[in-house]
Scaffold this active site. Structure first.
Site, PDB file in Angstrom:
ATOM      1  N   HIS A 116      -6.624  -6.042   3.007  1.00 50.94           N
ATOM      2  CA  HIS A 116      -5.512  -5.337   3.642  1.00 50.94           C
ATOM      3  C   HIS A 116      -4.824  -6.303   4.602  1.00 50.94           C
ATOM      4  O   HIS A 116      -5.489  -6.892   5.466  1.00 50.94           O
ATOM      5  CB  HIS A 116      -6.010  -4.152   4.484  1.00 50.94           C
ATOM      6  N   GLU A 174     -13.263   2.331  -0.225  1.00 53.09           N
ATOM      7  CA  GLU A 174     -12.320   3.283  -0.787  1.00 53.09           C
ATOM      8  C   GLU A 174     -11.994   3.049  -2.263  1.00 53.09           C
ATOM      9  O   GLU A 174     -11.752   3.992  -3.003  1.00 53.09           O
ATOM     10  CB  GLU A 174     -11.037   3.357   0.062  1.00 53.09           C
ATOM     11  N   HIS A 217     -10.347  -6.051  -2.302  1.00 54.28           N
ATOM     12  CA  HIS A 217      -8.957  -6.161  -1.860  1.00 54.28           C
ATOM     13  C   HIS A 217      -8.911  -6.440  -0.360  1.00 54.28           C
ATOM     14  O   HIS A 217      -9.771  -6.008   0.391  1.00 54.28           O
ATOM     15  CB  HIS A 217      -8.135  -4.924  -2.220  1.00 54.28           C
ATOM     16  N   ASP A 268       0.862  -1.176   0.000  1.00 59.24           N
ATOM     17  CA  ASP A 268       0.000   0.000   0.000  1.00 59.24           C
ATOM     18  C   ASP A 268       0.904   1.234   0.000  1.00 59.24           C
ATOM     19  O   ASP A 268       1.836   1.315   0.802  1.00 59.24           O
ATOM     20  CB  ASP A 268      -0.887  -0.030   1.253  1.00 59.24           C
ATOM     21  N   ILE A 269       0.654   2.199  -0.879  1.00 53.42           N
ATOM     22  CA  ILE A 269       1.516   3.382  -0.947  1.00 53.42           C
ATOM     23  C   ILE A 269       1.179   4.422   0.115  1.00 53.42           C
ATOM     24  O   ILE A 269       1.892   5.415   0.262  1.00 53.42           O
ATOM     25  CB  ILE A 269       1.504   4.031  -2.353  1.00 53.42           C
TER      26      ILE A 269
END
Length: 135
Positions: free
Chosen positions: A94, A87, A92, A28-29
């Site tokens: 996390h 979001e 996805h 994750d950026i």
């Protein structure tokens, strides 16, 4: 087309950890913690519970292998798992290395340099490929 589909298609760069024919994992950026990783199906499905049972189970198996690799590389008590789904309209998972519950709030963020991201992705990738294959 979601931002994750653009990453999967190579239109946007990422700090990729691993991928197979169905899934990709990348850092994750905007991480909650060092090592915060996203596991994403290559098929763009907006909501995790819209996945069929086989896809869902494969995503969880893929995520587990990534979590085990992360745990070998990033010091933490556990790998926290979250699926929020608001979001980005592309399923996805996390995976967040945590030592305290507060690290799962998505309120705290850590800063990492490009070089730190690249080095971490490479280390987790090596740990991932060293794991036994999923059955």
């Amino acid at each position: 087309m979601s931002i994750f589909t653009k990453i999967i298609n190579g239109e946007i760069p990422c700090y990729k950890i691993c991928e197979d024919k169905d899934f990709i994992a990348f850092l994750d950026i905007n991480p909650n913690a060092k090592g915060h990783t996203l596991c994403v199906p290559k098929e763009e499905i907006s909501y995790i519970f819209d996945m069929d049972d086989a896809q869902y189970l494969k995503l969880m198996q893929f995520s587990k292998r990534v979590a085990l690799a992360l745990q070998q590389v990033v010091p933490c008590k556990r790998i926290g798992v979250a699926v929020v789904g608001l979001e980005v309209p592309h399923t996805h998972v996390h995976l967040i290395p945590i030592s305290e519950m507060s690290e799962m709030t998505f309120q705290q963020k850590v800063q990492m340099t490009d070089e730190e991201f690249k080095e971490l992705a490479a280390k987790v990738h090596q740990a991932f490929i060293a794991l036994p294959s999923a059955n």
